[in-house]
Motif scaffolding. Structure first.
Motif, PDB file in Angstrom:
ATOM      1  N   TRP A 196     -44.298  42.854  12.233  1.00 24.11           N
ATOM      2  CA  TRP A 196     -45.368  43.071  11.180  1.00 24.11           C
ATOM      3  C   TRP A 196     -44.974  43.954  10.194  1.00 24.11           C
ATOM      4  O   TRP A 196     -45.424  44.033   8.929  1.00 24.11           O
ATOM      5  CB  TRP A 196     -46.700  43.146  11.819  1.00 24.11           C
ATOM      6  N   LYS A 197     -44.056  45.036  10.697  1.00 22.66           N
ATOM      7  CA  LYS A 197     -43.770  46.002   9.695  1.00 22.66           C
ATOM      8  C   LYS A 197     -42.531  45.664   8.615  1.00 22.66           C
ATOM      9  O   LYS A 197     -42.107  46.471   7.784  1.00 22.66           O
ATOM     10  CB  LYS A 197     -43.195  47.477  10.432  1.00 22.66           C
ATOM     11  N   ASN A 201     -40.861  44.002   5.600  1.00 24.33           N
ATOM     12  CA  ASN A 201     -41.417  43.423   4.196  1.00 24.33           C
ATOM     13  C   ASN A 201     -40.766  42.392   3.742  1.00 24.33           C
ATOM     14  O   ASN A 201     -39.559  41.864   4.463  1.00 24.33           O
ATOM     15  CB  ASN A 201     -41.246  44.901   3.167  1.00 24.33           C
ATOM     16  N   ASN A 207     -51.594  53.408   8.533  1.00 23.01           N
ATOM     17  CA  ASN A 207     -50.193  52.950   8.269  1.00 23.01           C
ATOM     18  C   ASN A 207     -49.995  51.481   8.167  1.00 23.01           C
ATOM     19  O   ASN A 207     -48.988  50.625   8.729  1.00 23.01           O
ATOM     20  CB  ASN A 207     -49.219  53.252   9.358  1.00 23.01           C
ATOM     21  N   ASN A 228     -49.099  47.661   6.756  1.00 23.67           N
ATOM     22  CA  ASN A 228     -47.895  46.971   6.123  1.00 23.67           C
ATOM     23  C   ASN A 228     -48.610  45.626   5.847  1.00 23.67           C
ATOM     24  O   ASN A 228     -48.826  44.774   6.573  1.00 23.67           O
ATOM     25  CB  ASN A 228     -46.771  47.019   6.795  1.00 23.67           C
ATOM     26  N   VAL A 244     -42.030  47.765  17.899  1.00 20.87           N
ATOM     27  CA  VAL A 244     -42.382  47.414  16.632  1.00 20.87           C
ATOM     28  C   VAL A 244     -41.646  48.310  15.537  1.00 20.87           C
ATOM     29  O   VAL A 244     -41.131  48.114  14.783  1.00 20.87           O
ATOM     30  CB  VAL A 244     -43.763  47.576  16.360  1.00 20.87           C
ATOM     31  N   LEU A 245     -41.358  49.685  15.948  1.00 22.08           N
ATOM     32  CA  LEU A 245     -40.580  50.739  15.162  1.00 22.08           C
ATOM     33  C   LEU A 245     -39.138  50.340  15.427  1.00 22.08           C
ATOM     34  O   LEU A 245     -38.442  50.542  14.320  1.00 22.08           O
ATOM     35  CB  LEU A 245     -41.017  52.072  15.609  1.00 22.08           C
ATOM     36  N   LYS A 264     -38.068  47.662  12.771  1.00 20.42           N
ATOM     37  CA  LYS A 264     -38.360  48.115  11.492  1.00 20.42           C
ATOM     38  C   LYS A 264     -36.881  48.979  11.131  1.00 20.42           C
ATOM     39  O   LYS A 264     -36.326  48.781  10.148  1.00 20.42           O
ATOM     40  CB  LYS A 264     -39.581  48.774  11.163  1.00 20.42           C
ATOM     41  N   GLU A 265     -36.761  50.061  11.991  1.00 17.71           N
ATOM     42  CA  GLU A 265     -36.151  51.141  11.606  1.00 17.71           C
ATOM     43  C   GLU A 265     -34.627  50.937  11.987  1.00 17.71           C
ATOM     44  O   GLU A 265     -33.712  51.406  11.576  1.00 17.71           O
ATOM     45  CB  GLU A 265     -36.468  52.382  12.241  1.00 17.71           C
ATOM     46  N   GLY A 310     -50.986  47.102  11.180  1.00 18.55           N
ATOM     47  CA  GLY A 310     -51.432  48.584  11.235  1.00 18.55           C
ATOM     48  C   GLY A 310     -51.212  49.031  12.630  1.00 18.55           C
ATOM     49  O   GLY A 310     -51.297  48.415  13.593  1.00 18.55           O
ATOM     50  N   SER A 330     -50.366  48.356  18.158  1.00 21.74           N
ATOM     51  CA  SER A 330     -50.445  47.683  16.736  1.00 21.74           C
ATOM     52  C   SER A 330     -51.401  46.572  16.839  1.00 21.74           C
ATOM     53  O   SER A 330     -51.653  45.727  17.859  1.00 21.74           O
ATOM     54  CB  SER A 330     -49.168  46.836  16.541  1.00 21.74           C
TER      55      SER A 330
END
Length: 345
Positions: free
Chosen positions: A157-158, A160, A282, A284, A109-110, A113-114, A342, A329
């Motif tokens: 899900w993270k 945008n 946290n 989103n 998940v991270l 996003k990153e 979240g 998550s």
């Protein structure tokens, strides 16, 4: 975010779910696996100006060689981006830290996003980014893929709306079997290995963790507080775990962890694992929501999902769910649309 003080449970309506139109330049995150390879082929055949980019996340060379060969077969330029340092600092260190404080994290998940939709997209800011994820996006919104068994929207899900508007998922309307057939017919030299659950772990989870976290003897306790055994560190266990506890008799399940005191709490009654209430942090929100809201939620990737009422940072399921685990998550759906998520506390 707007709050409502009455007891009304809101519902959401969604737009027509179809792949939008994009400009002609797209970067494909090419791993050499069947999904990203077929994604690149589809876009090339549709007339997109495709560049294949391999993200180098470790010191191995096998995947890189495979990806380079596939890019040549498809006929697209190939580039390697070295993200080993960033991947170690942002993803692997996070994974170890979360286990050390007693959580069970989901690094994918991270990473999405990153790394994939963060650093990679930023580097090619003027282009669109395509991946081999089984998911669907439209006008900055996120949806499940056609192949619900392979759907990977849970891991996204993270993201945008701004990011989602620059993303293409070519496999959104395809099944895994469709994808394999396309690779076979086009004789692509894709990797035959399925993606690992956690890409940077080659051994068992605990064997990996023990390289970074020292063993420490502690008590195994039942829910009444009686000491029933010993363990080597609560960070090596997860909620719902049944095997590897090391007690005779049973079966036993891990139902809690006291990290500060290094106490592992177990039960012989599986019912003790079930709960309706989930608190999370946290959050989103991919789209604006009004609370309270009735949703379907998943508490882990393999969870089929169930219905409940979402209110701010808490969800109450209609029915008790098994092994709600901190660090995982929780992802919220309105029909096929992902509205947010979240991290479970």
């Amino acid at each position: 975010m707007k709050k409502k003080n009455n007891n009304k449970i809101n519902s959401l309506s969604g737009p027509n779910e179809s792949l939008g139109s994009f400009n002609n330049s797209v970067v494909v995150a090419l791993s050499g696996g069947v999904d990203s390879s077929v994604s690149a082929l589809i876009l090339k055949n549709k007339g997109f100006n495709v560049r294949a980019v391999f993200m180098k996340l470790d010191n191995s060379t096998e995947k890189e060689k495979t990806a380079k060969k596939v890019a040549k077969e498809i006929g697209v330029p190939f580039e390697v981006i070295d993200l080993r340092k960033e991947f170690k600092e942002i993803i692997i260190d996070y994974f170890i830290k979360e286990y050390r404080i007693g959580n069970t994290p989901n690094p994918c998940v991270l990473c999405n996003k990153e790394i994939k939709f963060g650093l990679l997209l930023k580097k090619f800011n003027n282009d669109f980014l395509a991946t081999g994820h089984y998911a669907k996006t439209k006008d900055g919104r996120l949806y499940k893929a056609k192949d619900y068994k392979k759907d990977q929207s849970y891991f996204l899900w993270k993201l945008n709306p701004k990011t989602l508007k620059k993303v293409i998922f070519p496999l959104s309307k395809m099944t895994k079997e469709d994808v394999k057939e396309i690779a076979r017919k086009n004789k692509l030299s894709v990797s035959k290995k399925e993606s690992q659950e956690i890409c940077f772990i080659k051994e068992t989870n605990n064997e990996f963790l023990k390289k970074y976290i020292k063993e420490k003897d502690g008590d195994i306790m039942d829910k009444e507080g009686n000491i029933v055994g010993k363990h080597k560190g609560v960070w090596f266990y997860t909620i719902g775990q049944r095997r590897g506890i090391g007690l005779s008799g049973g079966p036993y399940w891990v139902i809690g962890k006291d990290v500060k005191r290094n106490k592992l709490i177990i039960s012989s009654d599986e019912k003790d694992l079930f709960s309706k209430d989930v608190s999370f942090k946290n959050a989103n929100w991919i789209r604006k929501v009004d609370f309270p809201l009735r949703v379907k939620a998943k508490i882990r990737y393999g969870h089929k999902g169930d219905f409940g009422v979402l209110n701010n940072n808490k969800l109450v399921f209609d029915r008790p769910q098994k092994a709600i685990t901190s660090g995982q998550s929780i992802v919220f759906y309105n029909k096929s649309e992902v509205i947010g998520g979240g991290i479970i506390k």
